[in-house]
Design a protein around this motif. Structure first.
Motif, mmCIF file in Angstrom:
data_model
loop_
_atom_site.group_PDB
_atom_site.id
_atom_site.type_symbol
_atom_site.label_atom_id
_atom_site.label_comp_id
_atom_site.label_asym_id
_atom_site.label_seq_id
_atom_site.Cartn_x
_atom_site.Cartn_y
_atom_site.Cartn_z
ATOM 1 N N ALA A 245 0.888 -0.936 -0.026
ATOM 2 C CA ALA A 245 0.020 -0.110 -0.081
ATOM 3 C C ALA A 245 0.930 1.247 0.153
ATOM 4 C CB ALA A 245 -0.949 0.025 1.282
ATOM 5 N N ALA A 246 1.937 1.037 0.919
ATOM 6 C CA ALA A 246 2.848 2.282 0.767
ATOM 7 C C ALA A 246 3.581 2.454 -0.640
ATOM 8 C CB ALA A 246 4.026 2.321 1.955
ATOM 9 N N GLU A 248 2.223 1.897 -3.511
ATOM 10 C CA GLU A 248 0.930 2.372 -4.338
ATOM 11 C C GLU A 248 0.737 4.002 -4.008
ATOM 12 O OE1 GLU A 248 -3.605 1.445 -4.925
ATOM 13 O OE2 GLU A 248 -2.354 -0.160 -4.568
ATOM 14 N N THR A 249 0.612 4.324 -2.786
ATOM 15 C CA THR A 249 0.514 5.555 -2.401
ATOM 16 C C THR A 249 1.501 6.543 -2.683
ATOM 17 O OG1 THR A 249 -0.888 4.915 -0.626
ATOM 18 C CG2 THR A 249 -0.017 7.099 -0.368
ATOM 19 N N LYS A 250 2.607 6.009 -2.692
ATOM 20 C CA LYS A 250 4.044 6.898 -3.194
ATOM 21 C C LYS A 250 3.900 7.173 -4.736
ATOM 22 C CE LYS A 250 8.832 6.774 -3.466
ATOM 23 N NZ LYS A 250 10.205 5.944 -3.314
ATOM 24 N N ARG A 252 1.101 6.897 -6.829
ATOM 25 C CA ARG A 252 -0.061 7.659 -7.081
ATOM 26 C C ARG A 252 0.216 9.307 -6.753
ATOM 27 N NH1 ARG A 252 -3.608 4.931 -4.461
ATOM 28 N NH2 ARG A 252 -4.723 4.302 -6.426
ATOM 29 N N LYS A 253 0.768 9.497 -5.538
ATOM 30 C CA LYS A 253 1.291 10.919 -5.319
ATOM 31 C C LYS A 253 2.293 11.667 -6.258
ATOM 32 C CE LYS A 253 0.422 10.906 -0.212
ATOM 33 N NZ LYS A 253 1.101 11.051 0.851
ATOM 34 N N GLN A 256 -0.033 12.304 -9.295
ATOM 35 C CA GLN A 256 -0.536 13.758 -9.235
ATOM 36 C C GLN A 256 0.185 14.738 -9.422
ATOM 37 O OE1 GLN A 256 -2.250 12.561 -5.394
ATOM 38 N NE2 GLN A 256 -4.156 11.583 -6.323
ATOM 39 N N SER A 264 -4.663 1.856 -9.454
ATOM 40 C CA SER A 264 -4.049 0.825 -8.695
ATOM 41 C C SER A 264 -3.791 -0.505 -9.669
ATOM 42 C CB SER A 264 -4.805 0.198 -7.584
ATOM 43 O OG SER A 264 -4.424 -0.799 -6.969
ATOM 44 N N LYS A 292 -7.654 -2.029 1.458
ATOM 45 C CA LYS A 292 -7.621 -0.838 2.308
ATOM 46 C C LYS A 292 -7.108 -0.990 3.706
ATOM 47 C CE LYS A 292 -11.713 1.163 0.248
ATOM 48 N NZ LYS A 292 -12.869 1.796 0.614
#
Length: 325
Positions: A245-246, A248-250, A252-253, A256, A264, A292
């Motif tokens: 998840a980390a 993926e979040t990194k 995505r940011k 952006q 995802s 999640k």
């Protein structure tokens, strides 16, 4: 000595009753988890016995594929032997189940983390089912099949020719079915801030076949694999899930900031499966979801003063291994 007023005595008795109720609930929770630990341990042991006695069809097939590939391409003997370990108790796929059970057993049970512990035990127990483990072995089998240049057929998936003809996704070469699976490697950050796939230990030999696989490209263009499309919820530990998840979040940011959209890698199931067991298509029945992730249960055991432990109950199922916990 002054007499205790009746209302204070009633209040004290009420508080003691509440505390007794909380302790009773904790004790009941401990017993439930302890029983589930024993049940899960038995499931893992039964799976191990089935592997050893040749009762898992794809475990036998994986060993046979390795023998054929070694005869066809002697230069791939080391990597064939390595991948064939998943047909034994010593393979990372089986060992990770035992490691995860040991992680649960080592936890201090609280009312805060009990749900997460039970969820993890449910996932391990399901992953230990012979039908599901048999399906999970299709990834290493198909890695060997792709190395054989068509001499060995894929199992549980459409043929390599059909996949390439579809034009969907990117061909990362033989070994791509294992990319993203934390039993064989993990995502590392490069000097430029992007993430790439790093194989564990001797699995780095697969890097010669897949080349450098970047997370940004892979997440948008990966093709079907059993783990990434059906097995991830059952064959991923809470710690591994948090790491996924980390990354993926990194990513995505990063997208952006560039004004780009990001999906995802698990947002949709890739087509390409064929002949899997019904169990693989059935979601795991748990109270939480890896899609999640919040915190792994190891980060919640300090939150409550009402705790219990079964650290020393039962025997250890597997020797300690440092691979991708």
């Amino acid at each position: 000595m002054s007499m205790i007023k009746p209302w204070k005595l009633i209040s004290l008795l009420f508080i003691l009753q509440l505390l007794a109720g909380c302790e009773s609930k904790l004790e009941q929770t401990q017993k439930t988890i302890t029983q589930q630990v024993l049940t899960t341990e038995q499931s893992i042991d039964r799976l191990g016995s089935a592997i050893e006695t040749g009762s898992i069809r794809n475990a036998r097939l994986l060993s046979e594929y390795a023998q054929v590939l070694k005869q066809q391409k002697p230069e791939l003997t080391r990597i064939a032997n390595l991948i064939a370990e998943d047909a034994t108790r010593k393979g990372p796929l089986y060992e990770n189940l035992a490691m995860r059970l040991n992680d649960v057993r080592a936890e201090t049970v609280t009312l805060d983390n009990a749900g997460l512990l039970l969820d993890e035990l449910t996932r391990i127990n399901e992953a230990s089912k012979q039908s599901l483990f048999n399906d999970a072995l299709t990834d290493p089998i198909n890695v060997l099949a792709d190395m054989s240049d068509g001499q060995l057929a894929r199992v549980g998936a459409i043929s390599q020719y059909a996949e390439q003809s579809s034009g969907d996704g990117t061909d990362y070469g033989a070994g791509s079915q294992m990319v993203g699976n934390p039993n064989y490697g993990n995502w590392q950050s490069g000097s430029n801030g992007t993430s790439f796939w790093q194989w564990y230990g001797m699995y780095r030999m697969l890097g010669d076949l897949t080349g450098r696989v970047g997370y940004s490209n892979w997440s948008q263009n990966r093709r079907y694999s059993y783990y990434n499309d059906y097995g991830r919820s059952r064959y991923t530990s809470p710690k591994q899930s948090v790491k996924q998840a980390a990354v993926e979040t990194k990513t995505r940011k990063s997208f952006q900031r560039k004004g780009q959209s990001f999906s995802s890698p698990y947002a949709k199931t890739r087509s390409g499966s064929a002949g899997l067991s019904r169990s693989s298509y059935t979601p795991t029945k748990t109270t939480s979801s890896y899609s999640k992730p919040k915190k792994s249960f190891t980060s919640t055991n300090k939150a409550s003063s009402k705790t219990g432990s079964f650290r020393n109950s039962g025997s250890r199922t597997s020797r300690g291994v440092s691979r991708g916990k």
